[in-house]
Design a protein around this motif. Structure first.
Motif, PDB file in Angstrom:
ATOM      1  N   VAL A 183      -9.422 -22.948  -1.233  1.00  0.00           N
ATOM      2  CA  VAL A 183      -7.974 -23.167  -1.133  1.00  0.00           C
ATOM      3  C   VAL A 183      -7.207 -22.101  -1.910  1.00  0.00           C
ATOM      4  CG1 VAL A 183      -6.099 -24.737  -1.777  1.00  0.00           C
ATOM      5  CG2 VAL A 183      -8.191 -25.648  -0.742  1.00  0.00           C
ATOM      6  N   GLY A 184      -7.719 -21.736  -3.080  1.00  0.00           N
ATOM      7  CA  GLY A 184      -7.033 -20.747  -3.902  1.00  0.00           C
ATOM      8  C   GLY A 184      -7.191 -19.335  -3.397  1.00  0.00           C
ATOM      9  N   ALA A 185      -8.371 -19.019  -2.859  1.00  0.00           N
ATOM     10  CA  ALA A 185      -8.663 -17.632  -2.491  1.00  0.00           C
ATOM     11  C   ALA A 185      -8.195 -17.267  -1.084  1.00  0.00           C
ATOM     12  CB  ALA A 185     -10.162 -17.368  -2.609  1.00  0.00           C
ATOM     13  N   LYS A 186      -7.829 -18.281  -0.279  1.00  0.00           N
ATOM     14  CA  LYS A 186      -7.315 -18.041   1.072  1.00  0.00           C
ATOM     15  C   LYS A 186      -8.325 -17.288   1.949  1.00  0.00           C
ATOM     16  CE  LYS A 186      -3.199 -19.789   0.194  1.00  0.00           C
ATOM     17  NZ  LYS A 186      -2.775 -21.077   0.750  1.00  0.00           N
ATOM     18  N   ALA A 187      -8.136 -15.978   2.161  1.00  0.00           N
ATOM     19  CA  ALA A 187      -8.974 -15.226   3.090  1.00  0.00           C
ATOM     20  C   ALA A 187     -10.445 -15.265   2.685  1.00  0.00           C
ATOM     21  CB  ALA A 187      -8.484 -13.788   3.181  1.00  0.00           C
ATOM     22  N   ALA A 188     -10.738 -15.037   1.413  1.00  0.00           N
ATOM     23  CA  ALA A 188     -12.125 -15.109   0.953  1.00  0.00           C
ATOM     24  C   ALA A 188     -12.641 -16.534   1.080  1.00  0.00           C
ATOM     25  CB  ALA A 188     -12.229 -14.646  -0.499  1.00  0.00           C
ATOM     26  N   GLY A 189     -11.746 -17.497   0.934  1.00  0.00           N
ATOM     27  CA  GLY A 189     -12.128 -18.891   1.097  1.00  0.00           C
ATOM     28  C   GLY A 189     -12.570 -19.206   2.511  1.00  0.00           C
ATOM     29  N   VAL A 190     -11.948 -18.568   3.505  1.00  0.00           N
ATOM     30  CA  VAL A 190     -12.373 -18.733   4.894  1.00  0.00           C
ATOM     31  C   VAL A 190     -13.830 -18.315   5.032  1.00  0.00           C
ATOM     32  CG1 VAL A 190     -12.034 -17.950   7.258  1.00  0.00           C
ATOM     33  CG2 VAL A 190     -10.054 -18.424   5.812  1.00  0.00           C
ATOM     34  N   CYS A 191     -14.167 -17.157   4.476  1.00  0.00           N
ATOM     35  CA  CYS A 191     -15.551 -16.671   4.531  1.00  0.00           C
ATOM     36  C   CYS A 191     -16.493 -17.647   3.834  1.00  0.00           C
ATOM     37  CB  CYS A 191     -15.650 -15.291   3.880  1.00  0.00           C
ATOM     38  SG  CYS A 191     -14.735 -14.002   4.739  1.00  0.00           S
ATOM     39  N   ALA A 192     -16.087 -18.147   2.668  1.00  0.00           N
ATOM     40  CA  ALA A 192     -16.931 -19.068   1.903  1.00  0.00           C
ATOM     41  C   ALA A 192     -17.228 -20.331   2.694  1.00  0.00           C
ATOM     42  CB  ALA A 192     -16.265 -19.406   0.572  1.00  0.00           C
ATOM     43  N   LEU A 193     -16.208 -20.898   3.339  1.00  0.00           N
ATOM     44  CA  LEU A 193     -16.406 -22.133   4.096  1.00  0.00           C
ATOM     45  C   LEU A 193     -17.242 -21.888   5.354  1.00  0.00           C
ATOM     46  CD1 LEU A 193     -12.876 -23.800   3.795  1.00  0.00           C
ATOM     47  CD2 LEU A 193     -14.969 -24.398   2.566  1.00  0.00           C
ATOM     48  N   LEU A 194     -17.042 -20.761   6.006  1.00  0.00           N
ATOM     49  CA  LEU A 194     -17.827 -20.475   7.205  1.00  0.00           C
ATOM     50  C   LEU A 194     -19.280 -20.192   6.857  1.00  0.00           C
ATOM     51  CD1 LEU A 194     -15.327 -18.342   9.332  1.00  0.00           C
ATOM     52  CD2 LEU A 194     -15.824 -20.790   9.463  1.00  0.00           C
ATOM     53  N   ILE A 195     -19.523 -19.513   5.748  1.00  0.00           N
ATOM     54  CA  ILE A 195     -20.901 -19.290   5.287  1.00  0.00           C
ATOM     55  C   ILE A 195     -21.588 -20.625   5.022  1.00  0.00           C
ATOM     56  CG2 ILE A 195     -22.288 -18.452   3.338  1.00  0.00           C
ATOM     57  CD1 ILE A 195     -20.301 -16.102   3.138  1.00  0.00           C
ATOM     58  N   THR A 196     -20.864 -21.524   4.348  1.00  0.00           N
ATOM     59  CA  THR A 196     -21.430 -22.838   4.031  1.00  0.00           C
ATOM     60  C   THR A 196     -21.698 -23.628   5.297  1.00  0.00           C
ATOM     61  OG1 THR A 196     -20.196 -22.811   1.951  1.00  0.00           O
ATOM     62  CG2 THR A 196     -21.132 -24.908   2.641  1.00  0.00           C
ATOM     63  N   SER A 197     -20.791 -23.544   6.256  1.00  0.00           N
ATOM     64  CA  SER A 197     -20.999 -24.229   7.533  1.00  0.00           C
ATOM     65  C   SER A 197     -22.279 -23.757   8.203  1.00  0.00           C
ATOM     66  CB  SER A 197     -19.798 -23.971   8.452  1.00  0.00           C
ATOM     67  OG  SER A 197     -20.033 -24.490   9.745  1.00  0.00           O
ATOM     68  N   MET A 198     -22.515 -22.452   8.183  1.00  0.00           N
ATOM     69  CA  MET A 198     -23.690 -21.904   8.855  1.00  0.00           C
ATOM     70  C   MET A 198     -24.985 -22.373   8.204  1.00  0.00           C
ATOM     71  SD  MET A 198     -22.633 -18.047  10.061  1.00  0.00           S
ATOM     72  CE  MET A 198     -21.977 -17.500   8.487  1.00  0.00           C
ATOM     73  N   HIS A 199     -25.037 -22.388   6.872  1.00  0.00           N
ATOM     74  CA  HIS A 199     -26.311 -22.794   6.255  1.00  0.00           C
ATOM     75  C   HIS A 199     -26.515 -24.299   6.341  1.00  0.00           C
ATOM     76  CE1 HIS A 199     -25.487 -24.660   2.318  1.00  0.00           C
ATOM     77  NE2 HIS A 199     -24.545 -23.767   2.090  1.00  0.00           N
TER      78      HIS A 199
END
Length: 215
Positions: free
Chosen positions: A128-144
């Motif tokens: 939520v705080g990092a915005k764009a980097a947060g998108v990457c973080a959530l998508l990485i987590t979704s994949m694993h």
């Protein structure tokens, strides 16, 4: 005479996700699920997904509303580090030997659940705080999450020795119980983090739209 109670009431109402997350966490940890999880892999997975895919985003949203400046100031790199931390926590605790030990030993079970909560809240809050980097973080987590769920679902045999010594879930074989747990992780875990990543991406694009229009 000025009414000073109204803003306070609004602020309290604004924090409903924090209260909802804590209430759900109390049910997951102190309701019937912990005892059921001793003998059922799928019940264990319901707890896990409830903590990381429902409780954690609620708590993160509440924290971001309570401390907006602090959350907005979180560095983008922390979101990526948080996703790697959750990856390590989830895969480590689902290694057969450690997972079996956690299901049979209360101390390890508490450590496992605490690490799931810490990792989940950290990922969602930094996202939520990092915005764009947060998108990457959530998508990485979704994949694993999808990958681990698929491995559990498609495994040709029960991977955990606890399935043979713990009482199995009613009407399910140990393998069937594991497959149900894998399906829960794949569907709930994968979709929750994917939906979170897409929702966050939409806010990033919406925030940047005026800049593009001004240019």
């Amino acid at each position: 005479m000025t009414d000073t109670t109204a803003p306070f009431a609004v602020n309290q109402a604004h924090l409903w996700p924090l209260a909802a997350g804590l209430a759900l966490l109390g049910f997951l940890w102190f309701g019937p699920l912990p005892e059921m999880a001793r003998g059922s892999f799928s019940a264990h997975m319901v707890m896990h997904m409830g903590v990381v895919a429902v409780v954690s985003p609620l708590l993160a949203l509440g924290i971001s509303r309570a401390l907006p400046a602090q959350v907005a100031a979180l560095p983008p790199a922390l979101a990526i580090a948080a996703s790697l931390f959750e990856f390590a926590a989830v895969w480590t605790w689902h290694a057969p030997a450690l997972h079996d030990a956690a299901r049979m030993q209360t101390g390890l079970f508490v450590m496992e659940q605490a690490s799931f909560l810490a990792a989940g809240v950290l990922v969602w809050t930094t996202a939520v705080g990092a915005k764009a980097a947060g998108v990457c973080a959530l998508l990485i987590t979704s994949m694993h999450m999808v990958l681990l769920g698929a491995l559990l679902l498609l495994a040709p045999r029960a991977l955990y020795a606890c399935a043979a010594v713990c009482s199995s879930a009613a009407s399910l074989t140990p393998l069937g119980d594991q497959q149900l747990g894998g399906a829960l992780m794949l569907v709930i875990g994968g979709s929750a983090y994917l939906a979170g990543g897409l929702a966050l991406l939409s806010t990033v694009l919406r925030d940047r739209a005026p800049i593009g229009e001004a240019g």
